[in-house]
Design a protein around this motif. Structure first.
Motif, PDB file in Angstrom:
ATOM      1  N   SER A 212      -0.261   7.098   0.868  1.00  0.00           N
ATOM      2  CA  SER A 212      -1.354   8.060   0.769  1.00  0.00           C
ATOM      3  C   SER A 212      -1.227   9.080   1.891  1.00  0.00           C
ATOM      4  O   SER A 212      -0.822   8.734   2.999  1.00  0.00           O
ATOM      5  CB  SER A 212      -2.714   7.357   0.869  1.00  0.00           C
ATOM      6  OG  SER A 212      -3.772   8.286   0.983  1.00  0.00           O
ATOM      7  N   PRO A 217      -7.323   6.941   4.502  1.00  0.00           N
ATOM      8  CA  PRO A 217      -7.036   6.605   3.105  1.00  0.00           C
ATOM      9  C   PRO A 217      -8.161   5.771   2.490  1.00  0.00           C
ATOM     10  O   PRO A 217      -8.645   4.809   3.096  1.00  0.00           O
ATOM     11  CB  PRO A 217      -5.749   5.795   3.192  1.00  0.00           C
ATOM     12  CG  PRO A 217      -5.149   6.144   4.514  1.00  0.00           C
ATOM     13  CD  PRO A 217      -6.304   6.414   5.414  1.00  0.00           C
ATOM     14  N   VAL A 222      -4.843   4.315  -1.971  1.00  0.00           N
ATOM     15  CA  VAL A 222      -3.713   3.444  -1.621  1.00  0.00           C
ATOM     16  C   VAL A 222      -3.291   2.598  -2.820  1.00  0.00           C
ATOM     17  O   VAL A 222      -2.090   2.407  -3.065  1.00  0.00           O
ATOM     18  CB  VAL A 222      -4.059   2.560  -0.412  1.00  0.00           C
ATOM     19  CG1 VAL A 222      -2.920   1.601  -0.100  1.00  0.00           C
ATOM     20  CG2 VAL A 222      -4.359   3.425   0.812  1.00  0.00           C
ATOM     21  N   TYR A 251      -0.281  -1.965   8.897  1.00  0.00           N
ATOM     22  CA  TYR A 251      -0.604  -0.560   9.125  1.00  0.00           C
ATOM     23  C   TYR A 251      -1.253  -0.390  10.489  1.00  0.00           C
ATOM     24  O   TYR A 251      -2.040  -1.232  10.924  1.00  0.00           O
ATOM     25  CB  TYR A 251      -1.541  -0.051   8.016  1.00  0.00           C
ATOM     26  CG  TYR A 251      -0.991  -0.344   6.654  1.00  0.00           C
ATOM     27  CD1 TYR A 251      -0.007   0.469   6.104  1.00  0.00           C
ATOM     28  CD2 TYR A 251      -1.384  -1.484   5.942  1.00  0.00           C
ATOM     29  CE1 TYR A 251       0.552   0.177   4.865  1.00  0.00           C
ATOM     30  CE2 TYR A 251      -0.840  -1.785   4.716  1.00  0.00           C
ATOM     31  CZ  TYR A 251       0.138  -0.956   4.173  1.00  0.00           C
ATOM     32  OH  TYR A 251       0.699  -1.261   2.963  1.00  0.00           O
ATOM     33  N   ALA A 258      -1.249   5.521   6.158  1.00  0.00           N
ATOM     34  CA  ALA A 258      -0.492   5.182   4.951  1.00  0.00           C
ATOM     35  C   ALA A 258       0.522   6.244   4.565  1.00  0.00           C
ATOM     36  O   ALA A 258       1.250   6.085   3.585  1.00  0.00           O
ATOM     37  CB  ALA A 258      -1.453   4.940   3.784  1.00  0.00           C
ATOM     38  N   PRO A 261       3.998   4.740   7.181  1.00  0.00           N
ATOM     39  CA  PRO A 261       3.551   3.519   7.872  1.00  0.00           C
ATOM     40  C   PRO A 261       4.535   2.953   8.890  1.00  0.00           C
ATOM     41  O   PRO A 261       4.154   2.108   9.705  1.00  0.00           O
ATOM     42  CB  PRO A 261       3.324   2.532   6.724  1.00  0.00           C
ATOM     43  CG  PRO A 261       3.110   3.379   5.521  1.00  0.00           C
ATOM     44  CD  PRO A 261       3.986   4.579   5.722  1.00  0.00           C
ATOM     45  N   GLN A 276      -6.958   1.633   8.776  1.00  0.00           N
ATOM     46  CA  GLN A 276      -6.183   0.386   8.761  1.00  0.00           C
ATOM     47  C   GLN A 276      -6.813  -0.634   7.812  1.00  0.00           C
ATOM     48  O   GLN A 276      -6.120  -1.278   7.008  1.00  0.00           O
ATOM     49  CB  GLN A 276      -6.091  -0.202  10.167  1.00  0.00           C
ATOM     50  CG  GLN A 276      -5.257  -1.464  10.248  1.00  0.00           C
ATOM     51  CD  GLN A 276      -5.335  -2.128  11.625  1.00  0.00           C
ATOM     52  OE1 GLN A 276      -6.409  -2.207  12.220  1.00  0.00           O
ATOM     53  NE2 GLN A 276      -4.194  -2.581  12.130  1.00  0.00           N
ATOM     54  N   ASN A 278      -8.907  -0.162   5.236  1.00  0.00           N
ATOM     55  CA  ASN A 278      -8.834   0.248   3.837  1.00  0.00           C
ATOM     56  C   ASN A 278      -7.440   0.057   3.262  1.00  0.00           C
ATOM     57  O   ASN A 278      -7.269  -0.412   2.125  1.00  0.00           O
ATOM     58  CB  ASN A 278      -9.221   1.727   3.698  1.00  0.00           C
ATOM     59  CG  ASN A 278     -10.704   1.972   3.837  1.00  0.00           C
ATOM     60  OD1 ASN A 278     -11.495   1.037   3.956  1.00  0.00           O
ATOM     61  ND2 ASN A 278     -11.096   3.240   3.845  1.00  0.00           N
ATOM     62  N   THR A 279      -6.419   0.425   4.035  1.00  0.00           N
ATOM     63  CA  THR A 279      -5.048   0.317   3.536  1.00  0.00           C
ATOM     64  C   THR A 279      -4.633  -1.140   3.396  1.00  0.00           C
ATOM     65  O   THR A 279      -3.934  -1.514   2.447  1.00  0.00           O
ATOM     66  CB  THR A 279      -4.086   1.081   4.464  1.00  0.00           C
ATOM     67  OG1 THR A 279      -4.589   2.396   4.697  1.00  0.00           O
ATOM     68  CG2 THR A 279      -2.712   1.197   3.848  1.00  0.00           C
ATOM     69  N   THR A 283      -3.740  -2.983  -0.253  1.00  0.00           N
ATOM     70  CA  THR A 283      -2.466  -3.670  -0.471  1.00  0.00           C
ATOM     71  C   THR A 283      -2.695  -5.066  -1.027  1.00  0.00           C
ATOM     72  O   THR A 283      -1.985  -5.505  -1.938  1.00  0.00           O
ATOM     73  CB  THR A 283      -1.656  -3.706   0.842  1.00  0.00           C
ATOM     74  OG1 THR A 283      -1.373  -2.357   1.243  1.00  0.00           O
ATOM     75  CG2 THR A 283      -0.353  -4.459   0.666  1.00  0.00           C
TER      76      THR A 283
END
Length: 334
Positions: A212, A217, A222, A251, A258, A261, A276, A278-279, A283
């Protein structure tokens, strides 16, 4: 009646086996320290719900064209040496944590290991001799300690590409001394070119895929970013009949985490804990339900948990940040 009971028992057995196979490798990368580790250092690993940890002793090289690997010396930190790795493995195992032993190379000034490349045949031969001694020493340790997974190398793209016959021979020698599962930790843009996946149990990927371009992000952005990479990884897994294992993933708690990374630039000073978290969540949402995906090892986890990470830290560790709670949530249910 008897036949119904037998059927029920068989059903329960198959169900349990399927559940066992479905469990992901919920790992953390247990960073080598100058100190010995204790149960107090492993307690946070257990509490976050991890069932695996990567133990990472190191060998050192002076330059990208230098063939000599120096390792297991008194000048190294305790956790970087063989005795430290052995103690870490036993301590983690005694707390119910399985281990992937992942010996790594560090090139002076942090040069990227994928560029390790010799200029002469003489130096290639010397590097092969040095690396074989290094990796077989740790393969023997993995067998001695009952380590579950052994990684035969990490991000060594030029070495692998230029010396395929050496790697074929090395893998045979590793299998002669270590009887557990094997992988190789390829970089995210390298894994398709590795020639020996048929000799491994997992396709290992250090999963720093760009996902992203948003400063913070969103989870959706993501997940959308994973769609292309998921298709490629799924197809590659099917082609080779091996599950994909993220030998590293994670991350930084920075803006645009993102986008690239893999970036570890110390000049970046921003802190973005939400990015961090959210990503990381995205995932998990994108991958942990996939049958072709084996799981992975969060990069990275320091043994002194109480003084690691925190709200003003913008490095990769999720410790004492919102991302740690995200990891615990998903590890507890997977």
């Amino acid at each position: 009646m008897y036949s119904k009971i037998r059927f029920f028992i068989a059903f329960i057995f198959v169900f349990q086996i399927n559940c066992l196979h479905a469990q992901k490798i919920n790992g953390i990368s247990f960073v080598a320290s100058r100190d010995k580790a204790t149960n107090e250092h492993v307690k946070p690993v257990v509490e976050v719900g991890a069932n695996y940890a990567a133990v990472m002793p190191f060998g050192f090289i002076r330059a990208l064209d230098n063939p000599t690997i120096v390792y297991n010396t008194d000048r190294q930190w305790y956790g970087e040496r063989r005795e430290g790795a052995k103690d870490y493995i036993k301590l983690l195992q005694s707390n119910g944590i399985k281990v992937m032993l992942k010996p790594q190379l560090w090139i002076w000034r942090g040069e990227y290991t994928g560029y390790l490349k010799m200029e002469t045949e003489e130096n290639w031969k010397a590097l092969e001799t040095s690396y074989e001694a290094f990796i077989l020493d740790y393969a023997k340790l993995a067998q001695e300690t009952g380590t579950s997974i052994f990684s035969i190398g990490t991000e060594l793209e030029q070495f692998v590409a230029n010396r395929p016959a050496f790697w074929e021979s090395l893998i045979k020698k590793i299998k002669a001394v270590y009887k557990g599962k094997l992988t190789y930790a390829s970089n995210w843009d390298e894994y398709k070119r590795v020639p020996f996946w048929d000799q491994m149990d997992y396709v290992g990927v250090d999963a720093y895929f760009p996902l992203s371009e948003m400063q913070t992000p969103s989870v959706k952005s993501v997940i959308d970013g994973w769609r292309w990479w998921k298709g490629e990884l799924s197809a590659f897994s099917k082609l080779h009949g091996k599950k994909i294992l993220f030998t590293e993933w994670g991350y930084r708690s920075v803006d645009f985490t993102a986008k690239e990374p893999w970036t570890s630039d110390h000049s970046v000073t921003t802190v973005n804990l939400e990015a961090q978290a959210n990503t990381t969540k995205a995932t998990f949402d994108a991958l942990w339900g996939e049958d072709w995906f084996a799981g992975g090892f969060i990069w990275k986890w320091f043994i002194h948990h109480s003084r690691s990470g925190g709200s003003d830290n913008n490095r990769f560790t999720p410790q004492n940040k919102p991302a740690e709670a995200v990891i615990k949530e998903y590890y507890d249910k997977n």
